[in-house]
Design a protein around this motif. Structure first.
Motif, short mmCIF file in Angstrom:
data_model
loop_
_atom_site.label_atom_id
_atom_site.label_comp_id
_atom_site.label_asym_id
_atom_site.label_seq_id
_atom_site.Cartn_x
_atom_site.Cartn_y
_atom_site.Cartn_z
N ASP A 74 0.84 -1.20 0.00
CA ASP A 74 0.00 0.00 0.00
C ASP A 74 0.87 1.25 0.00
N GLU A 75 1.98 1.19 0.74
CA GLU A 75 2.90 2.33 0.82
C GLU A 75 3.45 2.67 -0.57
N ARG A 76 3.77 1.61 -1.32
CA ARG A 76 4.31 1.79 -2.67
C ARG A 76 3.27 2.48 -3.56
N ILE A 77 2.02 2.06 -3.44
CA ILE A 77 0.96 2.66 -4.25
C ILE A 77 0.78 4.13 -3.88
N ILE A 78 0.76 4.41 -2.57
CA ILE A 78 0.61 5.79 -2.11
C ILE A 78 1.78 6.65 -2.60
N ASP A 79 2.99 6.09 -2.50
CA ASP A 79 4.18 6.81 -2.94
C ASP A 79 4.12 7.10 -4.45
N GLN A 80 3.68 6.10 -5.21
CA GLN A 80 3.59 6.29 -6.66
C GLN A 80 2.61 7.40 -7.02
N ILE A 81 1.43 7.38 -6.38
CA ILE A 81 0.42 8.40 -6.69
C ILE A 81 0.93 9.78 -6.24
N THR A 82 1.58 9.84 -5.09
CA THR A 82 2.07 11.11 -4.56
C THR A 82 3.17 11.70 -5.44
N ASN A 83 4.16 10.87 -5.76
CA ASN A 83 5.37 11.38 -6.42
C ASN A 83 5.47 11.08 -7.91
N GLY A 84 4.70 10.10 -8.40
CA GLY A 84 4.75 9.75 -9.82
C GLY A 84 6.09 9.19 -10.24
N THR A 85 6.29 9.13 -11.55
CA THR A 85 7.57 8.70 -12.13
C THR A 85 7.88 9.70 -13.24
N PRO A 86 9.07 10.33 -13.20
CA PRO A 86 9.38 11.33 -14.23
C PRO A 86 9.14 10.81 -15.65
N GLU A 87 8.46 11.60 -16.46
CA GLU A 87 8.18 11.30 -17.86
C GLU A 87 7.25 10.12 -18.09
N LYS A 88 6.72 9.52 -17.02
CA LYS A 88 5.79 8.40 -17.20
C LYS A 88 4.45 8.73 -16.57
N MET A 89 4.49 9.10 -15.30
CA MET A 89 3.25 9.43 -14.59
C MET A 89 3.47 10.68 -13.76
N MET A 90 2.54 11.63 -13.89
CA MET A 90 2.68 12.88 -13.15
C MET A 90 2.41 12.66 -11.66
N PRO A 91 3.07 13.42 -10.78
CA PRO A 91 2.76 13.31 -9.35
C PRO A 91 1.41 13.95 -9.06
N PHE A 92 0.71 13.41 -8.04
CA PHE A 92 -0.61 13.94 -7.71
C PHE A 92 -0.61 14.69 -6.38
N LYS A 93 0.57 14.92 -5.81
CA LYS A 93 0.60 15.53 -4.47
C LYS A 93 0.02 16.95 -4.46
N GLU A 94 0.03 17.63 -5.60
CA GLU A 94 -0.55 18.96 -5.63
C GLU A 94 -2.03 18.96 -6.02
N LYS A 95 -2.47 17.86 -6.63
CA LYS A 95 -3.86 17.78 -7.10
C LYS A 95 -4.79 17.12 -6.10
N LEU A 96 -4.25 16.16 -5.34
CA LEU A 96 -5.09 15.39 -4.42
C LEU A 96 -4.58 15.54 -3.00
N THR A 97 -5.49 15.41 -2.04
CA THR A 97 -5.07 15.45 -0.64
C THR A 97 -4.53 14.07 -0.24
N THR A 98 -3.84 14.02 0.89
CA THR A 98 -3.31 12.75 1.40
C THR A 98 -4.46 11.75 1.58
N GLU A 99 -5.60 12.23 2.08
CA GLU A 99 -6.75 11.35 2.29
C GLU A 99 -7.26 10.80 0.96
#
Ligand code: HEC
Length: 114
Positions: A74-99
């Motif tokens: 679960d931590e890995r999934i949360i980390d991926q959504i939060t930080n993304g992967t450069p040039e593959k997936m955008m980070p969502f930390k500015e678009k979505l709340t932690t909850e």
């Protein structure tokens, strides 16, 4: 019986589409994680976790894959959504709340096939 089910399914899709386009902000109190997924993730990861052509081109994996589900925390999934992967997936930390990000974990899990 079959027709009834089909009607219900069609209705759900139409209702979902209406909700999607209405642009009503999701209140903080009740997070609709499925809607978040449809709004932010579906373009690459597909409605059912099966990557779209765009997602595949960028290297997204199949969320239905039980071995991927088993080795991914679960931590890995949360980390991926939060930080993304450069040039593959955008980070969502500015678009979505932690909850909201945490609420997406069960959605990802729900795509698992046995
Ligand atoms: C622009 C396309 C795109 C969008 C939009 C997108 N992703 Fe991704 N996602 C990817 C790609 C590409 C990867 C593979 C990244 C890698 O290999 O590092 C990925 C990987 C992942 C992974 C797997 C990480 C792992 O360790 O295997 C998860 C979980 C994930 N995304 C969740 C989401 C969620 C939830 C959303 C919506 C909030 C989202 N993604 C939106 C493209 C996208």
């Amino acid at each position: 019986m079959f027709n009834k089910g089909l009607f219900a399914a069609t209705f759900a899709v139409v209702a979902g589409a209406t909700a999607y386009f209405s642009g009503i902000p999701v209140s903080m109190a009740e997070i609709d994680a499925n809607k978040l997924y449809m709004n932010h993730c579906k373009t690459c990861h597909g409605e059912d976790g099966h990557p779209t052509d765009l997602g595949l081109g960028l290297g997204a994996r199949e969320f239905a894959d039980p071995s991927w589900q088993a080795k991914t925390t679960d931590e890995r999934i949360i980390d991926q959504i939060t930080n993304g992967t450069p040039e593959k997936m955008m980070p969502f930390k500015e678009k979505l709340t932690t909850e909201e990000i945490k609420a997406l974990v069960p959605v990802i899990r729900s795509f698992r096939k046995k």
